[in-house]
Design a protein around this motif. Structure first.
Motif, PDB file in Angstrom:
ATOM      1  N   TYR A 131     -15.625  71.240  62.061  1.00  0.00           N
ATOM      2  CA  TYR A 131     -14.657  72.326  62.155  1.00  0.00           C
ATOM      3  C   TYR A 131     -14.723  72.941  63.541  1.00  0.00           C
ATOM      4  O   TYR A 131     -15.806  73.321  64.008  1.00  0.00           O
ATOM      5  CB  TYR A 131     -14.990  73.384  61.090  1.00  0.00           C
ATOM      6  CG  TYR A 131     -14.079  74.582  61.159  1.00  0.00           C
ATOM      7  CD1 TYR A 131     -12.731  74.462  60.848  1.00  0.00           C
ATOM      8  CD2 TYR A 131     -14.563  75.830  61.543  1.00  0.00           C
ATOM      9  CE1 TYR A 131     -11.883  75.558  60.926  1.00  0.00           C
ATOM     10  CE2 TYR A 131     -13.731  76.928  61.615  1.00  0.00           C
ATOM     11  CZ  TYR A 131     -12.387  76.785  61.304  1.00  0.00           C
ATOM     12  OH  TYR A 131     -11.561  77.865  61.383  1.00  0.00           O
ATOM     13  N   THR A 183     -11.534  77.390  64.704  1.00  0.00           N
ATOM     14  CA  THR A 183     -10.203  77.958  64.933  1.00  0.00           C
ATOM     15  C   THR A 183     -10.096  79.430  64.507  1.00  0.00           C
ATOM     16  O   THR A 183      -9.489  80.243  65.216  1.00  0.00           O
ATOM     17  CB  THR A 183      -9.144  77.134  64.160  1.00  0.00           C
ATOM     18  OG1 THR A 183      -9.412  75.754  64.373  1.00  0.00           O
ATOM     19  CG2 THR A 183      -7.739  77.478  64.600  1.00  0.00           C
ATOM     20  N   CYS A 184     -10.661  79.778  63.358  1.00  0.00           N
ATOM     21  CA  CYS A 184     -10.478  81.137  62.810  1.00  0.00           C
ATOM     22  C   CYS A 184     -11.640  82.083  63.125  1.00  0.00           C
ATOM     23  O   CYS A 184     -11.659  83.221  62.666  1.00  0.00           O
ATOM     24  CB  CYS A 184     -10.290  81.064  61.292  1.00  0.00           C
ATOM     25  SG  CYS A 184      -8.874  80.075  60.790  1.00  0.00           S
ATOM     26  N   CYS A 208     -11.117  81.870  56.773  1.00  0.00           N
ATOM     27  CA  CYS A 208     -10.534  80.684  57.421  1.00  0.00           C
ATOM     28  C   CYS A 208      -9.406  80.150  56.557  1.00  0.00           C
ATOM     29  O   CYS A 208      -9.567  79.971  55.358  1.00  0.00           O
ATOM     30  CB  CYS A 208     -11.623  79.624  57.612  1.00  0.00           C
ATOM     31  SG  CYS A 208     -10.994  78.008  58.128  1.00  0.00           S
ATOM     32  N   ARG A 209      -8.270  79.892  57.188  1.00  0.00           N
ATOM     33  CA  ARG A 209      -7.120  79.364  56.456  1.00  0.00           C
ATOM     34  C   ARG A 209      -6.915  77.874  56.686  1.00  0.00           C
ATOM     35  O   ARG A 209      -5.953  77.293  56.190  1.00  0.00           O
ATOM     36  CB  ARG A 209      -5.842  80.065  56.943  1.00  0.00           C
ATOM     37  CG  ARG A 209      -5.627  81.444  56.382  1.00  0.00           C
ATOM     38  CD  ARG A 209      -4.182  81.844  56.669  1.00  0.00           C
ATOM     39  NE  ARG A 209      -3.992  83.283  56.572  1.00  0.00           N
ATOM     40  CZ  ARG A 209      -3.828  83.934  55.432  1.00  0.00           C
ATOM     41  NH1 ARG A 209      -3.839  83.270  54.301  1.00  0.00           N
ATOM     42  NH2 ARG A 209      -3.658  85.237  55.430  1.00  0.00           N
ATOM     43  N   CYS A 210      -7.776  77.256  57.441  1.00  0.00           N
ATOM     44  CA  CYS A 210      -7.564  75.850  57.828  1.00  0.00           C
ATOM     45  C   CYS A 210      -7.848  74.893  56.667  1.00  0.00           C
ATOM     46  O   CYS A 210      -8.623  75.205  55.774  1.00  0.00           O
ATOM     47  CB  CYS A 210      -8.490  75.476  58.983  1.00  0.00           C
ATOM     48  SG  CYS A 210      -8.314  76.553  60.409  1.00  0.00           S
TER      49      CYS A 210
HETATM   50 ZN   LIG Z   1      -9.922  78.117  60.179  1.00  0.00          ZN
END
Ligand SMILES: [Zn+2]
Length: 247
Positions: free
Chosen positions: A83, A86-87, A75-77
């Motif tokens: 959460y 997203t990833c 995850c890059r968030c």
């Molecule tokens: Zn993420």
């Protein structure tokens, strides 16, 4: 700090664990302050202190356990709670600069807090897929303590009310790690520095230091610690939402 005092005189063994999983924030003075305050109170832990910063191999092993179950993704968030996932399906590799999360399928975590009574929490709604290692490569608090409690065979976790909302996610994670018998939890009232200011652990504030400076004796501090762990009346069992959302 008060967490330890409650059980100290009755427990079989009391372990001292320095929770310095976050290398950027941890400071040696903090550890020295804890040891000195315990000494002032007259407590000697069983065995040497365990330091999270020296336990990377143990956390890596726990990570492998989760990876084997296909539960981990990159995850890059930035940190956000809850959460949104997203990833989840981006297939990001475990490389530097990428954080790691564990998939949390919807579950209802029920446990009986020794002070607050029956609790019900839904981690997938509260925090979403749990961050276990951040983008800087630090193991997160939630992951490190859950692994340590399991590996060290901790049976009683006594800590402040600010972590009550974290318990469900730690129970869910512990189960994924293979723990069958979870520890018992007691969440005590927090010592406030003033009526509005909470103690800041990252400042090396153990709570004891402050009371000591104000002229409290060890006996008075221990008596106060007991008060803070006394049972509450009929507190609501539903503790979800933003309270204590330490990711
Ligand atoms: Zn993420």
């Amino acid at each position: 700090m008060v967490n330890a005092l409650w059980v100290w005189q009755t427990a079989d063994r009391v372990l001292l664990r320095i929770e310095d999983h976050d290398r950027q924030r941890s400071r040696q003075e903090f550890e020295a302050a804890i040891v000195e305050d315990l000494d002032w109170l007259g407590f000697v832990p069983d065995g040497p202190a365990v330091r999270q910063r020296e336990r990377g191999d143990i956390y890596s092993q726990a990570l492998e356990t989760l990876k084997h179950q296909q539960l981990v993704y990159g995850c890059r968030c930035a940190r956000v709670s809850p959460y949104p996932g997203t990833c989840r399906d981006r297939g990001l590799a475990d490389t530097p600069g990428v954080g790691l999360r564990v998939r949390f399928e919807p579950s209802v975590e029920r446990f009986v807090d020794l002070r607050h009574g029956p609790q019900e929490q839904r981690p997938s709604q509260q925090c979403g897929d749990l961050l276990i290692r951040d983008r800087e490569g630090n193991w997160t608090y939630q992951f490190a303590v859950t692994v340590d409690d399991y590996v060290q065979g901790v049976t009683h976790v006594i800590r402040g009310d600010d972590l009550l909302a974290s318990t469900g996610r730690q129970l869910q994670l512990a189960r994924l790690l293979g723990r069958r018998e979870p520890p018992l939890f007691l969440h005590h009232a927090l010592i406030m520095k003033s009526s509005t200011q909470k103690l800041s652990k990252s400042d090396g504030d153990t709570g004891v230091r402050d009371l000591r400076a104000r002229g409290w004796t060890p006996a008075q501090v221990i008596a106060r610690a007991r008060e803070l762990t006394e049972r509450t009346g009929t507190e609501s069992t539903e503790r979800t939402g933003s309270h204590g959302e330490t990711e």
